[in-house]
Design an enzyme around this catalytic site. Structure first.
Site, mmCIF file in Angstrom:
data_model
loop_
_atom_site.group_PDB
_atom_site.id
_atom_site.type_symbol
_atom_site.label_atom_id
_atom_site.label_comp_id
_atom_site.label_asym_id
_atom_site.label_seq_id
_atom_site.Cartn_x
_atom_site.Cartn_y
_atom_site.Cartn_z
ATOM 1 N N ASP A 11 39.156 48.282 -10.576
ATOM 2 C CA ASP A 11 39.360 47.270 -11.608
ATOM 3 C C ASP A 11 38.656 46.007 -11.123
ATOM 4 O O ASP A 11 38.987 45.479 -10.052
ATOM 5 C CB ASP A 11 40.853 46.981 -11.806
ATOM 6 C CG ASP A 11 41.578 48.150 -12.451
ATOM 7 O OD1 ASP A 11 41.000 48.776 -13.353
ATOM 8 O OD2 ASP A 11 42.719 48.442 -12.048
ATOM 9 N N ASP A 130 45.616 52.536 -23.384
ATOM 10 C CA ASP A 130 46.717 51.878 -22.679
ATOM 11 C C ASP A 130 47.899 51.851 -23.630
ATOM 12 O O ASP A 130 47.784 51.341 -24.754
ATOM 13 C CB ASP A 130 46.351 50.437 -22.301
ATOM 14 C CG ASP A 130 45.118 50.357 -21.406
ATOM 15 O OD1 ASP A 130 44.882 51.312 -20.638
ATOM 16 O OD2 ASP A 130 44.399 49.335 -21.475
#
Length: 251
Positions: A11, A130
């Protein structure tokens, strides 16, 4: 029998690898180029690179960093963050990405999935989803988990498959960074609903959690970040243990 894949995730924010809990409280986890090389050398099956603030900051993925990472690894490389057009994907593939991951842009413009699959092939298109549970329903969230929608996870998963996605990367926001295990019930339901591979994400804390994601969750791949970044689990050790549990992996 297809082998199960282990995928470290980088990330990226401001050019550094970061990791948080439930999508917040980010802390630095190191240089992405160095980490990528380590994972490639240690036997990771693939690598995922997510520019997590690109969508929120309305800019494109860090192409220079993608090129540097790609030049140091010899495993399949998926890049996501800020991708909203066919042209964005062309640039990333030219700079070393093998696949792209789209999330918010796919929800806002579902036709993008069709367009990318048609131009580059389904194998190139990963749709990241998500989701978190709200009133007992898994609800899709956008912009790094900050914006809830009214879309239900399982409906959306079936639609992205119909539109040509080659894989789904499902992150449980409830489990993310908690190290309490993956959302295996939701994973198993996804695996039964669609015929494309499901990558489990969110919640890895122990080797047993990976075992469970493949046995209980029926996932095709398991993605994790902090347990690898902070050397809590070594990829080689993990794969040996998976083998010991009769889970086929590439060693």
């Amino acid at each position: 029998m297809l082998t199960k894949r282990i995928i470290p995730c980088l990330d990226i924010k401001n050019g550094r690898t970061v990791k948080g809990v439930n999508f917040v409280d980010l802390r630095d986890a190191g240089d992405p180029v160095e980490l990528a090389k380590i994972y490639s050398d240690e036997g990771a099956d693939e690598l995922v690179f997510l520019d997590i603030s690109a969508t929120e900051e309305r800019r494109r993925t860090l192409v220079d960093l993608v090129r540097k990472v790609a030049s140091t690894i010899n495993i399949p490389f998926t890049v996501g963050g800020g991708i909203s057009a066919v042209e964005d994907v062309e640039v990333l593939l030219q700079n070393g990405a093998d696949k792209v991951s789209i999330n918010s842009s796919a929800v806002k413009n579902p036709q993008l999935i069709n367009d990318l699959a048609q131009k580059f092939g389904s194998q190139c298109v990963v749709v990241a989803i998500d989701a978190k549970q709200i009133d007992g329903q898994w609800i899709v969230h956008l912009v790094g988990g900050k914006v809830p929608t009214e879309i239900r996870l399982f409906d959306w998963a079936q639609e992205v498959e119909r539109r040509g996605a080659g894989e789904i990367l499902f992150t449980s926001m409830d489990n993310d960074g908690t190290k309490n295990g993956f959302a295996n019930e939701a994973l198993a339901k996804l695996s039964n609903l669609v015929n494309i591979p499901i990558i489990a994400s969110g919640g890895a804390g122990t080797i047993q959690h990976f075992v469970d994601s493949f046995t209980k969750g029926k996932a095709d791949a398991a993605l994790a970040a902090s347990v690898f970044h902070f050397k809590e689990i070594e990829i080689k050790t993990l794969k040996n243990e998976l083998r010991n549990n009769n889970i086929e992996v590439r060693i």
